[in-house]
Design a protein around this motif. Sequence first.
Motif, mmCIF file in Angstrom:
data_model
loop_
_atom_site.group_PDB
_atom_site.id
_atom_site.type_symbol
_atom_site.label_atom_id
_atom_site.label_comp_id
_atom_site.label_asym_id
_atom_site.label_seq_id
_atom_site.Cartn_x
_atom_site.Cartn_y
_atom_site.Cartn_z
ATOM 1 N N PRO A 74 0.832 -1.204 0.000
ATOM 2 C CA PRO A 74 0.000 0.000 0.000
ATOM 3 C C PRO A 74 0.869 1.257 0.000
ATOM 4 C CG PRO A 74 -0.020 -1.047 2.170
ATOM 5 C CD PRO A 74 0.744 -1.952 1.249
ATOM 6 N N LEU A 75 0.321 2.340 -0.548
ATOM 7 C CA LEU A 75 1.013 3.616 -0.506
ATOM 8 C C LEU A 75 1.044 4.087 0.941
ATOM 9 C CD1 LEU A 75 -0.648 5.409 -3.558
ATOM 10 C CD2 LEU A 75 1.592 4.316 -3.480
ATOM 11 N N ILE A 76 2.213 4.464 1.431
ATOM 12 C CA ILE A 76 2.361 4.884 2.827
ATOM 13 C C ILE A 76 2.559 6.391 2.861
ATOM 14 C CG2 ILE A 76 3.726 4.650 4.926
ATOM 15 C CD1 ILE A 76 4.517 1.848 3.868
ATOM 16 N N PRO A 77 1.576 7.119 3.420
ATOM 17 C CA PRO A 77 1.736 8.570 3.482
ATOM 18 C C PRO A 77 2.762 8.985 4.525
ATOM 19 C CG PRO A 77 -0.390 7.913 4.396
ATOM 20 C CD PRO A 77 0.291 6.660 3.913
ATOM 21 N N VAL A 78 3.369 10.139 4.275
ATOM 22 C CA VAL A 78 4.289 10.736 5.234
ATOM 23 C C VAL A 78 3.468 11.204 6.431
ATOM 24 C CG1 VAL A 78 5.764 12.768 5.616
ATOM 25 C CG2 VAL A 78 5.947 11.462 3.486
ATOM 26 N N VAL A 86 -6.896 18.082 -2.534
ATOM 27 C CA VAL A 86 -6.381 17.508 -1.292
ATOM 28 C C VAL A 86 -5.544 16.278 -1.642
ATOM 29 C CG1 VAL A 86 -6.982 16.530 0.956
ATOM 30 C CG2 VAL A 86 -8.424 18.313 -0.052
ATOM 31 N N ALA A 87 -4.347 16.199 -1.049
ATOM 32 C CA ALA A 87 -3.440 15.101 -1.385
ATOM 33 C C ALA A 87 -2.685 14.628 -0.150
ATOM 34 C CB ALA A 87 -2.443 15.547 -2.450
ATOM 35 N N ARG A 88 -2.211 13.397 -0.270
ATOM 36 C CA ARG A 88 -1.280 12.843 0.714
ATOM 37 C C ARG A 88 0.095 12.775 0.058
ATOM 38 N NH1 ARG A 88 -5.637 9.010 1.943
ATOM 39 N NH2 ARG A 88 -6.477 9.648 3.940
ATOM 40 N N SER A 92 8.901 8.470 0.284
ATOM 41 C CA SER A 92 9.821 8.202 -0.816
ATOM 42 C C SER A 92 11.141 8.890 -0.500
ATOM 43 C CB SER A 92 9.227 8.733 -2.125
ATOM 44 O OG SER A 92 10.046 8.389 -3.209
ATOM 45 N N ASP A 93 11.999 8.988 -1.499
ATOM 46 C CA ASP A 93 13.271 9.679 -1.380
ATOM 47 C C ASP A 93 13.026 11.153 -1.063
ATOM 48 O OD1 ASP A 93 16.355 9.430 -2.332
ATOM 49 O OD2 ASP A 93 15.522 11.368 -2.955
ATOM 50 N N LYS A 94 13.934 11.784 -0.313
ATOM 51 C CA LYS A 94 13.764 13.192 0.080
ATOM 52 C C LYS A 94 13.765 14.146 -1.112
ATOM 53 C CE LYS A 94 18.680 14.003 0.986
ATOM 54 N NZ LYS A 94 18.900 14.882 -0.141
ATOM 55 N N ASP A 95 14.320 13.730 -2.248
ATOM 56 C CA ASP A 95 14.353 14.580 -3.428
ATOM 57 C C ASP A 95 13.209 14.298 -4.397
ATOM 58 O OD1 ASP A 95 16.572 16.042 -2.600
ATOM 59 O OD2 ASP A 95 17.942 14.515 -3.372
ATOM 60 N N LEU A 96 12.253 13.474 -3.966
ATOM 61 C CA LEU A 96 11.057 13.185 -4.752
ATOM 62 C C LEU A 96 9.835 13.629 -3.976
ATOM 63 C CD1 LEU A 96 11.651 9.538 -6.026
ATOM 64 C CD2 LEU A 96 12.172 11.671 -7.202
ATOM 65 N N MET A 97 8.813 14.033 -4.687
ATOM 66 C CA MET A 97 7.522 14.329 -4.089
ATOM 67 C C MET A 97 6.487 13.526 -4.855
ATOM 68 S SD MET A 97 5.498 17.952 -3.617
ATOM 69 C CE MET A 97 6.739 18.610 -2.520
ATOM 70 N N ILE A 98 5.955 12.495 -4.217
ATOM 71 C CA ILE A 98 4.906 11.686 -4.824
ATOM 72 C C ILE A 98 3.614 12.029 -4.097
ATOM 73 C CG2 ILE A 98 4.054 9.360 -5.259
ATOM 74 C CD1 ILE A 98 7.000 8.451 -5.353
ATOM 75 N N LEU A 99 2.641 12.519 -4.853
ATOM 76 C CA LEU A 99 1.368 12.928 -4.282
ATOM 77 C C LEU A 99 0.244 12.039 -4.770
ATOM 78 C CD1 LEU A 99 1.623 16.820 -4.596
ATOM 79 C CD2 LEU A 99 1.834 15.453 -2.523
ATOM 80 N N ASN A 100 -0.624 11.685 -3.845
ATOM 81 C CA ASN A 100 -1.820 10.903 -4.134
ATOM 82 C C ASN A 100 -3.015 11.781 -3.772
ATOM 83 O OD1 ASN A 100 -3.571 8.287 -2.500
ATOM 84 N ND2 ASN A 100 -3.517 8.601 -4.684
ATOM 85 N N ASP A 158 -12.326 9.355 -5.394
ATOM 86 C CA ASP A 158 -12.027 7.944 -5.123
ATOM 87 C C ASP A 158 -11.291 7.283 -6.287
ATOM 88 O OD1 ASP A 158 -13.216 8.042 -2.628
ATOM 89 O OD2 ASP A 158 -15.165 7.367 -3.357
ATOM 90 N N LEU A 159 -11.154 7.991 -7.396
ATOM 91 C CA LEU A 159 -10.473 7.432 -8.560
ATOM 92 C C LEU A 159 -8.962 7.476 -8.346
ATOM 93 C CD1 LEU A 159 -12.655 9.115 -11.299
ATOM 94 C CD2 LEU A 159 -12.764 6.744 -10.521
ATOM 95 N N PRO A 160 -8.229 6.440 -8.795
ATOM 96 C CA PRO A 160 -6.776 6.403 -8.556
ATOM 97 C C PRO A 160 -6.036 7.504 -9.309
ATOM 98 C CG PRO A 160 -7.452 4.571 -9.958
ATOM 99 C CD PRO A 160 -8.705 5.272 -9.526
ATOM 100 N N ASN A 161 -4.974 7.985 -8.676
ATOM 101 C CA ASN A 161 -4.105 8.980 -9.295
ATOM 102 C C ASN A 161 -2.805 9.023 -8.527
ATOM 103 O OD1 ASN A 161 -4.037 11.384 -7.289
ATOM 104 N ND2 ASN A 161 -6.166 10.686 -7.344
ATOM 105 N N LEU A 162 -1.753 9.432 -9.202
ATOM 106 C CA LEU A 162 -0.440 9.556 -8.578
ATOM 107 C C LEU A 162 0.370 10.545 -9.407
ATOM 108 C CD1 LEU A 162 0.592 8.089 -6.043
ATOM 109 C CD2 LEU A 162 1.868 6.583 -7.550
ATOM 110 N N ILE A 163 1.091 11.446 -8.726
ATOM 111 C CA ILE A 163 1.862 12.480 -9.399
ATOM 112 C C ILE A 163 3.279 12.491 -8.832
ATOM 113 C CG2 ILE A 163 2.066 14.968 -9.740
ATOM 114 C CD1 ILE A 163 -1.047 15.000 -9.536
ATOM 115 N N LEU A 164 4.261 12.559 -9.718
ATOM 116 C CA LEU A 164 5.669 12.574 -9.334
ATOM 117 C C LEU A 164 6.290 13.919 -9.672
ATOM 118 C CD1 LEU A 164 8.346 11.146 -8.477
ATOM 119 C CD2 LEU A 164 8.567 10.432 -10.880
#
Length: 195
Positions: A25-29, A118-120, A124-132, A137-143
């Motif tokens: 599962p995606l683990i939020p900060v 609204v995102a979580r 991930s790595d400190k130099d990456l920002m992955i937002l969900n 309710d539809l899936p999405n992910l941004i790098l």
Amino acid sequence: MLATLALFVGLPLALGTEPSPSCAPLIPVTFDNSTVPQILGEWFYIAGASKYPPHVAQMRAVTFGAFSFSPGSHEDELNITEIIRMNETCVVRNSSRVQVFHQNSTMKQVTDDEMPAVARLIQSDKDLMILNHIETDLPNLILSARTPNVSKEHMEEFKAQLHCLGFTEEDVFYTSTEHACPLPGDEDSEDPQLG
């Protein structure tokens, strides 16, 4: 929303359509006092995928994106400056801010002209920002990343997360540095939209 869209990396995606049984599962900060200072500064939009039609339309239109977070007027508020190329036009926007909610570890982008996003922030790595984004309710992910390119290993991590959410290669949108807009302070800024 556009502040958190995608940058181009010239790697082909080999994403399947069925999530793997080994998907974690995606683990939020978990936000604490050190989280906000770590995300201040400049970021580049690398890649994104969404099943939410308004997000897909925005991702399709953006060919370059950069943004920066600076301290806002309150401890848990950040200002955003976005520099994006939508279709063929470079645009600078300073009209949004992000509110950080420690109690549920979410970030809410508020703009003058769009619905709040609204995102979580995903671990991930400190130099990456992955937002969900979670306003749908539809899936999405941004790098996004601190530099306009990411390593092969970081891209593989993102591709694995996309695969686990059921995205295919055709679902992913990238931006490219060849479509870059001049950043503030660039002396060669010739684009009239960047005033």
